[in-house]
Design an enzyme around this catalytic site. Structure first.
Site, PDB file in Angstrom:
ATOM      1  N   LYS A  17      40.171 -78.568 -15.436  1.00 50.50           N
ATOM      2  CA  LYS A  17      41.342 -78.274 -16.283  1.00 50.50           C
ATOM      3  C   LYS A  17      42.419 -77.566 -15.467  1.00 50.50           C
ATOM      4  O   LYS A  17      43.581 -77.996 -15.435  1.00 50.50           O
ATOM      5  CB  LYS A  17      40.912 -77.373 -17.453  1.00 50.50           C
ATOM      6  CG  LYS A  17      42.072 -76.753 -18.203  1.00 50.50           C
ATOM      7  CD  LYS A  17      41.618 -75.927 -19.394  1.00 50.50           C
ATOM      8  CE  LYS A  17      41.177 -74.527 -19.097  1.00 50.50           C
ATOM      9  NZ  LYS A  17      42.272 -73.563 -18.802  1.00 50.50           N
ATOM     10  N   ASN A  18      42.031 -76.473 -14.814  1.00 51.12           N
ATOM     11  CA  ASN A  18      43.047 -75.650 -14.153  1.00 51.12           C
ATOM     12  C   ASN A  18      43.600 -76.315 -12.895  1.00 51.12           C
ATOM     13  O   ASN A  18      44.751 -76.071 -12.518  1.00 51.12           O
ATOM     14  CB  ASN A  18      42.483 -74.260 -13.855  1.00 51.12           C
ATOM     15  CG  ASN A  18      42.204 -73.496 -15.142  1.00 51.12           C
ATOM     16  OD1 ASN A  18      42.698 -73.868 -16.218  1.00 51.12           O
ATOM     17  ND2 ASN A  18      41.398 -72.444 -15.064  1.00 51.12           N
ATOM     18  N   CYS A 111      45.713 -68.484 -24.260  1.00 53.71           N
ATOM     19  CA  CYS A 111      44.602 -67.672 -24.761  1.00 53.71           C
ATOM     20  C   CYS A 111      44.991 -66.195 -24.786  1.00 53.71           C
ATOM     21  O   CYS A 111      45.579 -65.681 -23.828  1.00 53.71           O
ATOM     22  CB  CYS A 111      43.383 -67.840 -23.849  1.00 53.71           C
ATOM     23  SG  CYS A 111      42.494 -69.382 -24.104  1.00 53.71           S
ATOM     24  N   ARG A 116      48.930 -60.705 -19.787  1.00 54.95           N
ATOM     25  CA  ARG A 116      49.298 -61.932 -19.091  1.00 54.95           C
ATOM     26  C   ARG A 116      50.815 -62.079 -18.892  1.00 54.95           C
ATOM     27  O   ARG A 116      51.427 -63.055 -19.351  1.00 54.95           O
ATOM     28  CB  ARG A 116      48.732 -63.162 -19.819  1.00 54.95           C
ATOM     29  CG  ARG A 116      47.234 -63.081 -20.005  1.00 54.95           C
ATOM     30  CD  ARG A 116      46.652 -64.357 -20.523  1.00 54.95           C
ATOM     31  NE  ARG A 116      46.326 -65.302 -19.480  1.00 54.95           N
ATOM     32  CZ  ARG A 116      45.985 -66.547 -19.708  1.00 54.95           C
ATOM     33  NH1 ARG A 116      45.965 -67.020 -20.926  1.00 54.95           N
ATOM     34  NH2 ARG A 116      45.699 -67.358 -18.717  1.00 54.95           N
ATOM     35  N   ASP A 299      36.371 -66.349 -15.955  1.00 60.67           N
ATOM     36  CA  ASP A 299      36.154 -67.390 -16.967  1.00 60.67           C
ATOM     37  C   ASP A 299      34.676 -67.551 -17.341  1.00 60.67           C
ATOM     38  O   ASP A 299      34.358 -68.128 -18.386  1.00 60.67           O
ATOM     39  CB  ASP A 299      36.696 -68.740 -16.478  1.00 60.67           C
ATOM     40  CG  ASP A 299      38.210 -68.728 -16.341  1.00 60.67           C
ATOM     41  OD1 ASP A 299      38.844 -67.803 -16.868  1.00 60.67           O
ATOM     42  OD2 ASP A 299      38.753 -69.641 -15.697  1.00 60.67           O
ATOM     43  N   ARG A 391      40.545 -77.119 -26.129  1.00 57.21           N
ATOM     44  CA  ARG A 391      41.577 -76.999 -25.096  1.00 57.21           C
ATOM     45  C   ARG A 391      40.985 -77.221 -23.713  1.00 57.21           C
ATOM     46  O   ARG A 391      41.697 -77.639 -22.798  1.00 57.21           O
ATOM     47  CB  ARG A 391      42.207 -75.601 -25.125  1.00 57.21           C
ATOM     48  CG  ARG A 391      43.147 -75.372 -26.259  1.00 57.21           C
ATOM     49  CD  ARG A 391      43.751 -73.996 -26.181  1.00 57.21           C
ATOM     50  NE  ARG A 391      44.414 -73.808 -24.884  1.00 57.21           N
ATOM     51  CZ  ARG A 391      45.056 -72.698 -24.533  1.00 57.21           C
ATOM     52  NH1 ARG A 391      45.127 -71.697 -25.359  1.00 57.21           N
ATOM     53  NH2 ARG A 391      45.632 -72.610 -23.358  1.00 57.21           N
TER      54      ARG A 391
END
Ligand code: EPU
Length: 422
Positions: A17-18, A111, A116, A299, A391
């Site tokens: 994903k990232n 999220c 952030r 994560d 997601r």
């Protein structure tokens, strides 16, 4: 699922994903068609597809294949509706600036796991010579041509390192990013940009050097496997006393994670592109500290705490990356976990059994933690907030079912979206 069903079998890991999100933003730099392979079909990727389309990129998707043609960009403004859903969409700013000389991007959402902020991104873009104005919840940046510069990051931020790499590729002169993030997804982006014609050295270390070039071309590129998905299945195997092999992975990407899982009692057998995870006894308590790569990944903190909540003994888990990444603890407590939070530290006294309960996922990895906890819990768990899980995990229900879990989506039975492990 009846609590404690052992997961057994093998599961193919999807693309990262990232890695994919950063590379998709980077595809805006090329005049020409980029083909990406091994792209996971997950919510965040669909959001990025919509964001790039809103800027004028032509996109086709077919299975895990995605083509992006950014030859004719038509807008320098990313829509609030899309950027508020996902933090990674802010990273279109650098490529837009490099291609169009200006960009307007709303403050991102994503999220809720901590403050952030985007100050490193903005400061970096400014250091590259852009004029910046922040107004009405948007960052506006303008620069006829970015100029290479020395940039020191106060924290080795993965997203900032990726974003500034893309911004610097078409700048005049050399950019040096110090205290850069060394995550595999940073290296993946560098490999992709290099294939496009960029000149990048040092990706994967703390100093990344980018020499600007005049243009970049579209290429055919395969995204790396998702190390967080692989790790999640490793924990799912361990928490159920199971035996699961993850395939199509790059084991080195999981190097910071594997020793901790072994400390918790798991047997881990690494082959060329597969990893077998087994757990023969009750998990053992162990302490964990999250750190930027190559430290233990933040994560994996949440699913790891779920595992440790069943361990023999007391574990101390310290979250050093995001200050609010413990919000799911109250949900694990509902399932019988004995966890005390003190600031950035969680003290987990292992219990012998978790019990199913209705719970809510508040972010992506919180969702993963609740799923793995539910796999081991006695009785039925219903997890609401599945949009967070969708997601970032491709076909999670199908993949877990193929390993023997009794999990289904409640969407068909009720209008809400929930995952049921009964
Ligand atoms: N930070 C700032 N200012 C900034 C940028 C970051 O203070 O301008 C701080 C953050 O608040 C955080 C720390 O720096 O405390 C690290 O944040 P980083 O920038 O590295 O995170 P990110 O790039 O926003 C990516 C992943 C996250 C992952 C982190 C850390 C993507 C799309 N997201 O986020 O993934 O946790 O790196 O490895 O690449 C997830 O997949 O569940 C996820 C949250």
């Amino acid at each position: 699922m009846t609590g404690g069903t052992r997961l057994e079998g093998s599961v193919r890991i999807s693309g990262s994903k990232n890695g994919a999100l950063a590379i998709m933003a980077g595809a805006l730099l090329a005049k020409g068609k980029t083909v990406l392979r091994n792209v996971p079909k997950i919510g965040d990727i669909f959001t990025m597809v919509e964001t790039l389309r809103s800027l004028g990129a032509q996109i086709e998707m077919n299975g895990d294949w995605l083509s992006i043609d950014a030859t004719n960009l038509t807008s320098h403004e990313a829509p609030y509706e899309l950027v508020k859903r996902m933090r990674a969409s802010f990273c279109v700013m650098g490529p837009l600036l490099a291609r169009l000389g200006r960009a307007r991007v709303p403050m991102p959402g994503g999220c809720d796991i901590g403050a952030r902020p985007i100050d490193f991104h903005v400061k970096g873009i400014q250091t590259l010579g852009a004029y910046i104005e922040t107004e009405h919840g948007c960052v506006y940046a303008e620069s006829l041509k970015l100029r290479g510069a020395q940039i020191y990051l106060d924290f080795p931020s993965a997203g900032t390192t990726q974003h500034l790499m893309t911004a610097a590729c078409l700048a005049d002169g050399v950019t040096v990013i110090q205290n850069a993030a060394a995550e595999p997804e940073v290296t993946d982006l560098a490999d992709y940009l290099t294939a496009m014609g960029a000149k990048i050295e040092g990706a994967g270390t703390t100093t990344v050097k980018i020499a600007g070039v005049d243009e970049l071309r579209g290429v055919d590129y395969t995204i790396i496997p998702d190390r967080m998905e692989a790790g999640t299945f490793g924990i799912a195997a361990a928490i159920t006393g199971g035996d699961v092999t993850v395939t199509h992975v790059v084991p080195e990407h999981l190097e910071p994670f594997i020793p901790k899982l072994q400390d918790a009692g798991a047997r881990v057998d690494v082959r060329e592109n597969t990893i077998r995870f087994r757990m023969l006894e009750r998990p053992i308590a162990t302490d964990v500290m999250t750190m930027p790569h190559p430290g233990f990944p933040t994560d994996m903190q949440q699913p790891m705490v779920a595992l440790l909540s069943l361990a023999d003994g007391t574990s101390v888990v310290t979250e050093n990356v995001y200050e609010r990444r413990f919000k799911y603890i109250s949900e694990l407590q509902r399932m019988g976990a004995d966890i005390k939070q003190e600031g950035r530290t969680a003290i987990i006294k292992g219990v012998s059994q978790l019990t199913g309960a209705p719970v809510t996922a508040t972010d992506l990895r919180a969702g993963a933690a609740l799923v793995v906890a539910a796999l081991a819990a006695e009785g039925k768990t219903e997890i609401a907030g599945t949009e967070h899980i969708d997601r970032g995990y491709e076909n999670l229900v199908e993949k877990l079912c193929s390993l023997g879990a009794d999990i289904y989506r409640a969407d068909s039975e009720r209008r809400g979206t929930a995952l049921c492990l009964a």
